[in-house]
Design a protein around this motif. Structure first.
Motif, PDB file in Angstrom:
ATOM      1  N   ILE A  86     -38.659 -16.958 -18.534  1.00  0.00           N
ATOM      2  CA  ILE A  86     -37.312 -16.228 -18.506  1.00  0.00           C
ATOM      3  C   ILE A  86     -36.639 -16.779 -17.497  1.00  0.00           C
ATOM      4  CG2 ILE A  86     -37.970 -14.207 -19.935  1.00  0.00           C
ATOM      5  CD1 ILE A  86     -37.973 -12.800 -17.137  1.00  0.00           C
ATOM      6  N   LEU A  87     -35.245 -16.561 -17.181  1.00  0.00           N
ATOM      7  CA  LEU A  87     -34.630 -16.985 -16.048  1.00  0.00           C
ATOM      8  C   LEU A  87     -33.805 -15.758 -15.794  1.00  0.00           C
ATOM      9  CD1 LEU A  87     -33.817 -20.796 -16.814  1.00  0.00           C
ATOM     10  CD2 LEU A  87     -35.315 -19.910 -15.200  1.00  0.00           C
ATOM     11  N   PRO A  88     -34.024 -15.012 -14.908  1.00  0.00           N
ATOM     12  CA  PRO A  88     -33.165 -13.818 -14.754  1.00  0.00           C
ATOM     13  C   PRO A  88     -32.030 -14.087 -13.800  1.00  0.00           C
ATOM     14  CG  PRO A  88     -35.043 -13.929 -13.094  1.00  0.00           C
ATOM     15  CD  PRO A  88     -35.386 -14.895 -14.103  1.00  0.00           C
ATOM     16  N   TYR A  89     -31.145 -13.171 -14.161  1.00  0.00           N
ATOM     17  CA  TYR A  89     -29.995 -13.230 -13.038  1.00  0.00           C
ATOM     18  C   TYR A  89     -30.390 -12.608 -11.664  1.00  0.00           C
ATOM     19  CZ  TYR A  89     -26.530 -13.313 -17.038  1.00  0.00           C
ATOM     20  OH  TYR A  89     -25.839 -13.572 -18.085  1.00  0.00           O
ATOM     21  N   ILE A  90     -29.535 -13.510 -10.701  1.00  0.00           N
ATOM     22  CA  ILE A  90     -29.786 -12.806  -9.388  1.00  0.00           C
ATOM     23  C   ILE A  90     -28.503 -12.688  -8.741  1.00  0.00           C
ATOM     24  CG2 ILE A  90     -30.348 -13.749  -6.934  1.00  0.00           C
ATOM     25  CD1 ILE A  90     -32.260 -15.685  -8.387  1.00  0.00           C
ATOM     26  N   GLY A  91     -28.328 -11.327  -7.913  1.00  0.00           N
ATOM     27  CA  GLY A  91     -27.152 -11.036  -7.111  1.00  0.00           C
ATOM     28  C   GLY A  91     -26.557  -9.829  -7.903  1.00  0.00           C
ATOM     29  N   GLN A  92     -25.224  -9.661  -7.280  1.00  0.00           N
ATOM     30  CA  GLN A  92     -24.443  -8.483  -7.764  1.00  0.00           C
ATOM     31  C   GLN A  92     -23.544  -8.843  -8.814  1.00  0.00           C
ATOM     32  OE1 GLN A  92     -22.989  -6.336  -4.547  1.00  0.00           O
ATOM     33  NE2 GLN A  92     -24.835  -5.696  -3.704  1.00  0.00           N
ATOM     34  N   GLN A  93     -23.250  -8.143  -9.970  1.00  0.00           N
ATOM     35  CA  GLN A  93     -22.529  -8.398 -11.111  1.00  0.00           C
ATOM     36  C   GLN A  93     -20.987  -8.475 -10.569  1.00  0.00           C
ATOM     37  OE1 GLN A  93     -22.770  -5.957 -14.255  1.00  0.00           O
ATOM     38  NE2 GLN A  93     -21.376  -7.074 -15.643  1.00  0.00           N
ATOM     39  N   GLU A  94     -20.645  -7.769  -9.581  1.00  0.00           N
ATOM     40  CA  GLU A  94     -19.236  -7.582  -9.141  1.00  0.00           C
ATOM     41  C   GLU A  94     -18.686  -8.834  -8.215  1.00  0.00           C
ATOM     42  OE1 GLU A  94     -21.395  -5.396  -8.483  1.00  0.00           O
ATOM     43  OE2 GLU A  94     -20.834  -3.717 -10.076  1.00  0.00           O
ATOM     44  N   ALA A  95     -19.634  -9.420  -7.752  1.00  0.00           N
ATOM     45  CA  ALA A  95     -19.650 -10.568  -6.628  1.00  0.00           C
ATOM     46  C   ALA A  95     -19.141 -11.849  -7.308  1.00  0.00           C
ATOM     47  CB  ALA A  95     -20.949 -10.951  -5.939  1.00  0.00           C
ATOM     48  N   ARG A  96     -18.147 -12.508  -6.513  1.00  0.00           N
ATOM     49  CA  ARG A  96     -17.400 -13.677  -7.114  1.00  0.00           C
ATOM     50  C   ARG A  96     -17.994 -14.809  -6.137  1.00  0.00           C
ATOM     51  NH1 ARG A  96     -13.045  -9.816  -6.223  1.00  0.00           N
ATOM     52  NH2 ARG A  96     -12.042  -9.548  -8.001  1.00  0.00           N
ATOM     53  N   ALA A 119     -20.273 -14.159  -9.619  1.00  0.00           N
ATOM     54  CA  ALA A 119     -21.297 -15.033  -9.575  1.00  0.00           C
ATOM     55  C   ALA A 119     -22.464 -15.135 -10.678  1.00  0.00           C
ATOM     56  CB  ALA A 119     -21.900 -14.723  -8.143  1.00  0.00           C
ATOM     57  N   GLN A 120     -22.559 -13.973 -11.271  1.00  0.00           N
ATOM     58  CA  GLN A 120     -23.513 -14.148 -12.434  1.00  0.00           C
ATOM     59  C   GLN A 120     -23.010 -15.007 -13.712  1.00  0.00           C
ATOM     60  OE1 GLN A 120     -24.876 -10.412 -13.394  1.00  0.00           O
ATOM     61  NE2 GLN A 120     -26.117 -10.071 -11.488  1.00  0.00           N
ATOM     62  N   THR A 121     -21.767 -14.859 -13.755  1.00  0.00           N
ATOM     63  CA  THR A 121     -20.922 -15.725 -14.803  1.00  0.00           C
ATOM     64  C   THR A 121     -21.429 -17.180 -14.449  1.00  0.00           C
ATOM     65  OG1 THR A 121     -19.401 -13.958 -15.295  1.00  0.00           O
ATOM     66  CG2 THR A 121     -19.051 -16.532 -16.009  1.00  0.00           C
ATOM     67  N   VAL A 122     -21.161 -17.574 -13.020  1.00  0.00           N
ATOM     68  CA  VAL A 122     -21.208 -18.930 -12.974  1.00  0.00           C
ATOM     69  C   VAL A 122     -22.792 -19.335 -13.094  1.00  0.00           C
ATOM     70  CG1 VAL A 122     -21.451 -20.549 -10.711  1.00  0.00           C
ATOM     71  CG2 VAL A 122     -19.466 -18.842 -11.096  1.00  0.00           C
ATOM     72  N   TYR A 123     -23.455 -18.476 -12.505  1.00  0.00           N
ATOM     73  CA  TYR A 123     -25.224 -18.614 -12.655  1.00  0.00           C
ATOM     74  C   TYR A 123     -25.407 -18.958 -14.260  1.00  0.00           C
ATOM     75  CZ  TYR A 123     -30.255 -18.132 -12.498  1.00  0.00           C
ATOM     76  OH  TYR A 123     -31.698 -18.198 -12.516  1.00  0.00           O
ATOM     77  N   SER A 124     -24.938 -18.270 -15.166  1.00  0.00           N
ATOM     78  CA  SER A 124     -25.019 -18.408 -16.699  1.00  0.00           C
ATOM     79  C   SER A 124     -24.407 -19.611 -17.041  1.00  0.00           C
ATOM     80  CB  SER A 124     -24.394 -17.162 -17.290  1.00  0.00           C
ATOM     81  OG  SER A 124     -24.488 -17.282 -18.623  1.00  0.00           O
TER      82      SER A 124
END
Length: 361
Positions: free
Chosen positions: A216-226, A263-268
């Protein structure tokens, strides 16, 4: 109209592209390139390639911006200052893990000496100083171009010393026609994907490369961060306009994405385009940062510990002044989703080229 440009930070990536565009647009009467002695050979080869098809007069001058008078003799200082119409200060230490002493010497003391040089130029039409949007440190909410407010904390010494340097540039606006440019996180060319170093956002790809076989590759960081990424070609096009626009004098401009993704969208997006996978679950930021305290993990993943801080800061860099200035020019910041495939394709082609990777300590 042609001008005499004096430029620091060559043969760095942004300086290289900026000079290439200035030369190709035939704006250049003469170039003074201020380079570190250790970079002179590389600079000579690069400027020869840039000017191959153009009759450009240029001079490479060995320079130490941390020294008073740039470590030049008096006659050299007077000659260059007399000729210069446009001064572009790009030289800086950009490493997120840099020590305060080194960052202060180059970013703050170096800018002080370039400021003194700018004040000595009798025919100077513009002084352009490259700051960073991240002089805002750990501030959240909206950060405006017209403000330079000290945050409670800085994420690293790079941010702190660039803030201190920008304050010095603010002080000479009454003496020198100045434009301050604050880029976001600079990424490769939106058309070709080209970049010279796999740092900054490329740390994500380094990490995904190391973890590609993980279940698995988990998300890192806060969902609201840009995450505010801007391609080099947008930075260059906007910079050249601002460099010559009379209405840009004594103003500060955010060269940032006006529509940044979380940021999480970018990671995705990175995960999907690089590995054709999607992140699952969430890794606590505190745990991720703790693991990166160990040098062997940082080296294995190819990421600096300080890079994680840009996944938790919920800040929006207002760029209204920039958008107004660029209105009608056709210069716009492209949507990350439209050019990310080019960025990742370039990374895949060159990911084993060690000259493009920064040394992780």
């Amino acid at each position: 109209m042609k001008y005499t440009y004096t430029i620091t930070g060559f043969p760095g990536f942004l300086a290289n592209h900026l000079i290439h565009d200035l030369v190709s647009r035939q704006y250049v009467s003469k170039l003074y390139l201020l380079v570190l002695p250790s970079m002179k050979s590389k600079a000579e080869k690069m400027i020869e390639r840039i000017t191959t098809n153009y009759a450009i007069d240029y001079e490479i001058i060995e320079t130490d911006i941390t020294e008073p008078s740039l470590n030049w003799n008096q006659s050299e200082f007077e000659k260059v200052s007399h000729d210069t119409t446009h001064l572009i200060h790009l030289a800086a230490i950009y490493d997120l893990a840099v020590s305060y002493e080194l960052a202060n010497n180059v970013n703050v003391n170096g800018t002080h000496h370039i400021n003194q040089f700018a004040k000595s130029c009798p025919h100077l039409e513009r002084y352009v100083y490259y700051s960073t949007a991240f002089v805002s440190g750990d501030r959240e909410g909206i950060v405006y171009e017209s403000e330079i407010t000290q945050p409670a904390n800085f994420k690293n010494h790079y941010e702190q010393t660039k803030y201190e340097a920008e304050l010095l540039v603010e002080e000479i606006k009454n003496h020198v026609p100045t434009t301050i440019i604050r880029p976001g996180i600079v990424i490769g060319d939106s058309k070709s994907g080209e970049t010279d170093k796999f740092d900054g956002p490329y740390f994500i790809l380094n990490t995904l490369n190391s973890l590609q076989h993980a279940p698995i590759l988990p998300y890192i960081g806060q969902q609201e961060a840009r995450a505010n990424f801007v391609p080099i070609d947008y930075i260059v096009a906007a910079s050249i306009h601002l460099l010559h626009s009379e209405t840009a004098i004594n103003k500060t401009f955010h060269l940032t994405d006006p529509r940044p993704y979380q940021a999480q969208t970018v990671y995705s997006m990175f995960t999907y385009h690089y590995l054709n996978r999607q992140p699952v679950g969430q890794m606590p930021y505190s745990f991720a940062r703790f693991t990166l305290r160990f040098s062997f993990i940082r080296k294995w993943l190819g990421i600096e510990q300080e890079a994680l801080d840009y996944f938790i800061c919920n800040v929006y860099y207002d760029c209204s002044e920039t958008l107004n200035e660029l209105k009608g020019t056709g210069i716009i910041c492209p949507d990350l989703a439209t050019y990310l495939p080019q960025i990742i394709n370039y990374y895949k082609k060159h990911q084993y080229d060690q000259t493009k990777h920064v040394l992780i300590k």
